[in-house]
Design an enzyme around this catalytic site. Structure first.
Site, PDB file in Angstrom:
ATOM      1  N   CYS A 191       0.833  -1.186   0.076  1.00  0.00           N
ATOM      2  CA  CYS A 191      -0.155  -0.127  -0.007  1.00  0.00           C
ATOM      3  C   CYS A 191       0.855   1.247   0.060  1.00  0.00           C
ATOM      4  O   CYS A 191       1.709   1.423  -0.839  1.00  0.00           O
ATOM      5  CB  CYS A 191      -0.914  -0.104   1.123  1.00  0.00           C
ATOM      6  SG  CYS A 191      -2.118   1.289   1.388  1.00  0.00           S
TER       7      CYS A 191
ATOM      8  N   ASP B 254      -9.173  -2.686  -7.638  1.00  0.00           N
ATOM      9  CA  ASP B 254      -8.698  -1.784  -6.506  1.00  0.00           C
ATOM     10  C   ASP B 254      -9.314  -0.457  -7.195  1.00  0.00           C
ATOM     11  O   ASP B 254      -8.707   0.125  -8.386  1.00  0.00           O
ATOM     12  CB  ASP B 254      -7.147  -1.777  -6.706  1.00  0.00           C
ATOM     13  CG  ASP B 254      -6.715  -1.020  -5.671  1.00  0.00           C
ATOM     14  OD1 ASP B 254      -7.261   0.026  -5.157  1.00  0.00           O
ATOM     15  OD2 ASP B 254      -5.462  -1.187  -5.304  1.00  0.00           O
TER      16      ASP B 254
ATOM     17  N   HIS C 121      -8.154  -3.705  -3.421  1.00  0.00           N
ATOM     18  CA  HIS C 121      -6.944  -3.293  -2.704  1.00  0.00           C
ATOM     19  C   HIS C 121      -6.529  -3.767  -1.642  1.00  0.00           C
ATOM     20  O   HIS C 121      -7.308  -4.585  -0.966  1.00  0.00           O
ATOM     21  CB  HIS C 121      -7.102  -1.844  -2.444  1.00  0.00           C
ATOM     22  CG  HIS C 121      -5.819  -1.000  -1.933  1.00  0.00           C
ATOM     23  ND1 HIS C 121      -4.790  -0.676  -2.588  1.00  0.00           N
ATOM     24  CD2 HIS C 121      -5.602  -0.786  -0.662  1.00  0.00           C
ATOM     25  CE1 HIS C 121      -3.981   0.037  -1.784  1.00  0.00           C
ATOM     26  NE2 HIS C 121      -4.357  -0.129  -0.795  1.00  0.00           N
TER      27      HIS C 121
END
Length: 277
Positions: free
Chosen positions: A153, A210, A242
């Site tokens: 991330c 995502d 995600h």
């Protein structure tokens, strides 16, 4: 809303409070046959906290993997990933890269965490702290000429940037890190801007669902890589969103996570970063 450290530990078991409740799919990697510890790393005149995991019975220098945190900091998920890498024969170390700006455990929501802490962390500071982490690792059981990085991330974006920053890096794996974005004093460049500067081979792992990293931005990055003739590969898992490797969250996609992990280990091995396990 700020919460106390005691409340955090009670409620989350070491996970960031901004992601509570913790999902039932959460994995726990034991520390059997490992040496794990909380430590500090001298960097830019300060002592940066970090989590270390490595095989306990290593007879020589180990390949080093820098593990770069998600937005939530070095909480239990990141520590667990370090232990998984140590089981594969790596010295894995996760530095607390927000430590000058604040503690992510103090924030109860993602929006608050981002606006009050994460957005204030300069890329230049992070890259320098990672350099000091790599240097520290080589003096504590790591092999100087075998250095890799992986990030998740927020850390996925950093992994791309570090692959263009450190010419000694052997390999990188970036998990669902943002590729494009608005530029600022703290974030003057994004991965798409540094494709031409990549020093190390990068494996990018992304989710086709995502919403925060649209597929057109992934394609833009692919085009930048091709134009730069850089050694990089981007894998997209069509059904994953995600944070598909985050087993403590509802976003976890086991098939994509397991495949991505094996691809990362194979990528490291391909570029001279095989673990000792």
């Amino acid at each position: 809303m700020k919460i106390t450290e005691h409340q955090t530990q009670q409620a989350t078991g070491g996970f960031a409070p901004a992601v509570a409740p913790v999902a039932s799919t959460t994995r726990h990697t034991d520390d059997h046959d490992l040496h794990t510890s909380e430590t500090t790393i001298p960097t830019q005149g300060e002592n940066m906290p970090a989590y270390l995991a490595r095989p306990a019975a290593a007879s020589g220098p180990l390949p080093v993997v820098l593990v770069v945190q998600e937005i939530f900091g070095v909480h239990e998920h990141i520590r667990d990933l370090c232990r998984r890498l140590a089981k594969e024969g790596y010295l894995a170390i996760a530095p607390e890269l927000y430590f000058r700006q604040g503690d992510p455990q103090e924030y109860a929501t993602i929006d608050e965490l981002f606006s009050k802490l994460v957005s204030k962390v300069p890329d230049q500071q992070v890259l320098a702290d990672l350099d000091h982490t790599a240097h520290w690792a080589t003096r504590h059981g790591g092999e100087a000429n075998r250095l890799a990085i992986t990030g998740f991330c927020w850390g996925g974006r950093i992994a791309w940037l570090y692959a263009a920053h450190n010419p000694q890096l052997k390999a990188a794996a970036a998990w669902y890190g943002k590729l494009v974005g608005e530029k600022s004093l703290n974030q003057p460049k994004h991965p798409v801007d540094i494709a031409v500067d990549l020093n190390a081979p990068v494996l990018g792992l992304y989710g086709g669902q995502d919403s925060g990293i649209p597929q057109d931005t992934v394609e833009t990055m692919r085009q930048a890589i091709r134009a730069a003739n850089a050694t990089a590969e981007i894998v997209v898992y069509p059904d994953a969103g995600h944070a598909f490797n985050a087993d403590y969250r509802p976003s976890f996609n086991q098939e994509a996570a397991d495949d991505g992990w094996q691809r990362m280990l194979a990528w490291f091995k391909q570029y001279g970063m095989a673990g000792t396990g």
